[in-house]
Design a protein around this motif. Structure first.
Motif, short mmCIF file in Angstrom:
data_model
loop_
_atom_site.label_atom_id
_atom_site.label_comp_id
_atom_site.label_asym_id
_atom_site.label_seq_id
_atom_site.Cartn_x
_atom_site.Cartn_y
_atom_site.Cartn_z
N THR A 138 0.80 -1.03 -0.03
CA THR A 138 -0.08 0.00 0.12
C THR A 138 0.91 1.42 -0.06
N GLU A 144 -6.03 6.36 0.40
CA GLU A 144 -5.75 5.79 -0.98
C GLU A 144 -7.15 4.83 -1.32
N ASN A 145 -7.18 4.83 -2.69
CA ASN A 145 -8.04 4.26 -3.63
C ASN A 145 -9.62 4.92 -3.27
N GLU A 185 -0.07 7.05 -8.67
CA GLU A 185 -0.49 5.49 -8.73
C GLU A 185 0.81 4.67 -8.22
N GLY A 189 -2.80 0.56 -6.76
CA GLY A 189 -3.74 1.64 -6.41
C GLY A 189 -3.35 3.13 -6.54
N GLN A 217 -3.81 7.42 -5.10
CA GLN A 217 -4.05 8.17 -3.93
C GLN A 217 -4.30 9.68 -4.34
#
Length: 250
Positions: free
Chosen positions: A5, A75-76, A98, A241, A243
């Motif tokens: 992450t 995030e995401n 990303e 993911g 952000q």
């Protein structure tokens, strides 16, 4: 290995406030570095909460002679339409990052170019790295570039950071920082001089990380609206993911 992450990404700064809503990062050693002085929300705020936190950060930064406001959202998660409207109305620039990663064994084979050599930066070659980075950092102003030069000198002694220089026929033309942790190696600040791009220098810098850390996940963050991300996708990096981030200069 644990899930990758944005928390695996190294942040140069000190956590000075942390609560259920956000954490604040501050780096008095380089107040002009936006990526080291910001607030990251742990959960998506309402507009009312954002305004409250915004007011706090503005007051804190002004007190320390800082002229910017920077926020990261969870995030995401995409900011709500209400928040996005507020940001637009109040002069924030918006973007998103990303997160990518790759196992070294999955990195494509490259044709080794004998004209390219990759070397770990030592105290003897530190001045070369400082000069290369200084020229790039001048785009953000001379004061920023001067402060960054002092930071680079400090980093050379940090055991968790390996600084690399790329040479093409003996000429220094690129660099990257490898940030080492237990499970990952983060590729940071990868740069190749414009006249030496598309010659394989960037791939050789990455290949160094793959060869020297075969048991770790190689990770990096790319601008979600910039072209380098396309290169990483072609190189078979895995997308983990996104952000959102916003910035305003006061």
């Amino acid at each position: 290995m644990k899930k990758i992450t944005f928390q695996n990404i190294f942040t140069r700064g000190h956590v000075i406030v942390e609560n259920a809503c956000y954490r604040q990062i501050h780096y008095p050693e380089m107040l002009m570095r936006y990526d080291s002085n910001f607030i990251e929300f742990k959960r998506m705020p309402t507009v009312e909460t954002f305004k409250e936190v915004e007011g706090y950060l503005r007051e804190y930064h002004l007190k320390h002679g800082q002229n910017h406001l920077k926020f990261y959202f969870p995030e995401n998660q995409q900011p709500t339409e209400e928040i996005q409207n507020y940001l637009k109305e109040n002069g924030y620039s918006q973007g998103f990052l990303e997160l990518y990663g790759i196992k070294p064994q999955s990195f494509p084979l490259i044709e080794i170019n004998p004209a390219i050599s990759i070397q770990t930066v030592t105290k003897e070659t530190l001045a070369i790295l400082q000069q290369l980075k200084y020229q790039n950092d001048l785009a953000f102003g001379r004061e920023f570039a001067d402060q960054k030069a002092n930071l680079i000198k400090k980093i050379v002694d940090e055991p968790n950071v390996q600084q690399l220089l790329a040479f093409y026929e003996g000429q220094a033309v690129g660099y990257v920082d490898l940030i080492l942790s237990k499970d990952t190696v983060e590729i940071d600040e990868l740069s190749v001089s414009e006249s030496y791009q598309k010659k394989g220098v960037g791939s050789h810098l990455q290949r160094f990380a793959m060869d020297h850390y075969p048991d770790k996940m190689i990770i990096l963050v790319a601008d979600g609206e910039d072209t380098p991300r396309e290169m990483y996708q072609k190189q078979q990096y895995h997308y983990f993911g996104f952000q959102y981030e916003v910035l305003k200069e006061c």
